[in-house]
Design a protein around this motif. Structure first.
Motif, PDB file in Angstrom:
ATOM      1  N   LYS A  73      85.274  26.940  28.257  1.00 38.68           N
ATOM      2  CA  LYS A  73      84.178  27.840  28.617  1.00 38.68           C
ATOM      3  C   LYS A  73      82.853  27.086  28.661  1.00 38.68           C
ATOM      4  O   LYS A  73      82.503  26.360  27.750  1.00 38.68           O
ATOM      5  CB  LYS A  73      84.091  28.997  27.619  1.00 38.68           C
ATOM      6  N   GLU A  78      78.469  36.102  34.892  1.00 40.00           N
ATOM      7  CA  GLU A  78      79.334  37.085  35.550  1.00 40.00           C
ATOM      8  C   GLU A  78      78.684  37.574  36.841  1.00 40.00           C
ATOM      9  O   GLU A  78      77.493  37.865  36.886  1.00 40.00           O
ATOM     10  CB  GLU A  78      79.591  38.258  34.606  1.00 40.00           C
ATOM     11  N   GLN A 257      80.809  43.752  29.942  1.00 37.77           N
ATOM     12  CA  GLN A 257      80.970  44.275  28.577  1.00 37.77           C
ATOM     13  C   GLN A 257      81.510  45.703  28.533  1.00 37.77           C
ATOM     14  O   GLN A 257      81.691  46.264  27.449  1.00 37.77           O
ATOM     15  CB  GLN A 257      79.673  44.199  27.775  1.00 37.77           C
ATOM     16  N   THR A 344      85.426  39.649  21.589  1.00 33.98           N
ATOM     17  CA  THR A 344      85.649  39.010  22.879  1.00 33.98           C
ATOM     18  C   THR A 344      86.752  39.761  23.610  1.00 33.98           C
ATOM     19  O   THR A 344      87.469  40.573  23.001  1.00 33.98           O
ATOM     20  CB  THR A 344      86.093  37.549  22.691  1.00 33.98           C
ATOM     21  N   CYS A 391      83.928  33.607  32.748  1.00 30.10           N
ATOM     22  CA  CYS A 391      82.652  34.335  32.751  1.00 30.10           C
ATOM     23  C   CYS A 391      82.675  35.532  31.800  1.00 30.10           C
ATOM     24  O   CYS A 391      81.669  36.236  31.665  1.00 30.10           O
ATOM     25  CB  CYS A 391      82.297  34.798  34.159  1.00 30.10           C
ATOM     26  N   GLY A 392      83.819  35.783  31.153  1.00 25.82           N
ATOM     27  CA  GLY A 392      83.929  36.901  30.222  1.00 25.82           C
ATOM     28  C   GLY A 392      84.594  38.133  30.784  1.00 25.82           C
ATOM     29  O   GLY A 392      84.787  39.118  30.077  1.00 25.82           O
TER      30      GLY A 392
END
Length: 452
Positions: A73, A78, A257, A344, A391-392
């Protein structure tokens, strides 16, 4: 930094997969387009820079996954229209739940498939069917020479339907179930007794179908996606145990998120008659039993999400929606939440695994009952396939309508949620409603003299 190079847009991404498949450990996260109206993105990758294979007896399986993710990472931002910017792609078998909860060991462990098999893929072909664009997306860590080679390879072959040079897929005998009809119904009666005794409210019980084959499973997948186009389809290539998934069900998505899960509970078969098809759909809408079954799982998933989401953020924006696929109507609800800053996507996956829609409620007791009544372990069935982008962002499926090829055997499963007012005969028939289109498609490859 992310490198993006435009590629010719294809309404069907199969040729791209066939082009990169020889590079090894190829993966195709398939939206089901052009036939499926629900999906948006196709993600195709191969040649991972690192692979991770673990079994459920590894107590820190998800911690090892987190370490692999953290190793690569960097400062990825994002982007709304780019779901995957390099990251982890692979499968998580149902039995990986044993690394989280202590389970009895009763069902036969027949498969050598690892409970977790993922790769770190630093480049991918991403097709967005909404904008009708295709891009080669690569992390800055990708070697420049490799990127140039990939561009040349894809530019040369993408506009043409590449032909896979491999043996055609052929079944050598019809599928057979690991439980007879009387055995299956006897197991359901045992579940019903446990429900009335107060052990549980719902148990997702399944049977396994087994056949043998010769040839390349990729050809089987291509045929299956024609008869069962679904938004969470996938082909995970392997020399020893390729996975063919035609799943309609989302497990967990993380985007900006925001967490989304869409459990399926409640099924009716489709009909060729428009009038009968509408009647079946309306019966699903009106079914008190299916509403109760769906609501139990919605409550379970609200509880799972609340462990990793911010206080009071878990909501149910859609309850009991109907989605129609090639062979069945499904009742689908949507549960959402906001991922807590201290969690996460991987810890979310660990806290919710396996998905509540394919265990029952309460989850741990339902899993114990499944282990005691199903003759064989589930392996990939009712596990998950998906990606965790650097990017999550994350998106994963529930691997229903999924087949596993191992040695010369091919396995497929089907089941359903059993509640207090379930009718055993109807539950048994529902398992065939769910997979008959898959099994019949592959039965068409049998030698003509073979009865089935």
């Amino acid at each position: 930094m992310i490198i993006q190079r435009p590629l010719p847009y294809l309404a069907d991404s199969q040729p791209y997969f066939e082009t990169v498949r020889p590079l090894g450990h190829a993966v195709f996260l398939d939206s089901g387009r052009p036939k499926c109206p629900w999906g948006r993105y196709d993600i195709i990758a191969a040649a991972p820079v690192e692979r991770l294979e673990l079994n459920a007896d590894t107590p820190d399986a998800f911690a090892q996954l987190e370490r692999l993710y953290s190793k690569y990472k960097t400062d990825h931002k994002e982007m709304e229209d780019l779901p995957f910017q390099g990251g982890i792609i692979g499968h998580f078998s149902y039995d990986l739940g044993r690394s989280i909860e202590k389970m009895p060991t009763l069902a036969e462990h027949f498969s050598a498939l690892p409970d977790m098999r993922v790769g770190m893929y630093l480049w991918a072909i991403v097709t967005d069917h909404k904008t009708q664009t295709t891009r080669l997306v690569a992390d800055a860590q990708v070697d420049a020479t490799l990127l140039t080679t990939l561009e040349a390879l894809l530019a040369d072959t993408a506009p043409n339907a590449a032909k896979a040079e491999s043996d055609p897929f052929t079944l050598t005998r019809p599928f057979s179930a690991n439980l007879s009809a009387p055995e299956y119904k006897d197991k359901l009666a045992q579940v019903n007794e446990l429900i009335h005794a107060g052990d549980c409210y719902q148990v997702n019980f399944a049977q396994r179908f087994d056949s043998q084959f010769t040839g390349d499973p990729w050809h089987a997948y291509k045929a299956l996606r024609e008869v069962a186009p679904t938004p969470y389809s996938a082909f995970i290539d392997s020399d020893h145990s390729p996975i063919l998934s035609l799943s309609p069900e989302q497990f967990l998505e993380v985007k900006m998120q925001q967490v989304t899960t869409k459990p399926i509970k409640g099924t009716r078969p489709r009909s060729d008659s428009p009038e009968e098809d509408q009647r079946l759909k309306q019966a699903l809408v009106d079914s008190v039993k299916d509403r109760a079954e769906n609501l139990m799982i919605v409550d379970l998933l609200r509880n799972d999400l609340s462990k990793v989401c911010t206080h009071n953020s878990v909501k149910v924006p859609k309850l009991f929606s109907i989605e129609s696929y090639a062979n069945v109507h499904h009742k689908v609800s949507t549960v959402t939440g906001t991922l807590s800053p201290q969690h996460t996507p991987i810890s979310l996956l660990a806290h919710c695994f396996p998905g509540g829609s394919i265990t029952g409620a309460p989850k741990i007791r339902a899993m114990e009952i499944i282990e005691s009544l199903e003759p064989h372990r589930r392996t990939i069935y009712c596990g998950s396939i998906g990606y965790i982008s650097l990017c999550g962002r994350m998106d994963t499926s529930i691997t229903i309508r999924t087949l596993l090829c191992e040695d010369d055997h091919i396995y497929c499963w089907a089941g359903g949620g059993i509640v207090a007012d379930s009718v055993n005969e109807m539950e048994y028939e529902e398992t065939f409603d769910k997979v008959n289109n898959l099994l019949n498609c592959l039965h068409a490859t049998l030698p003509k003299e073979t009865p089935h």
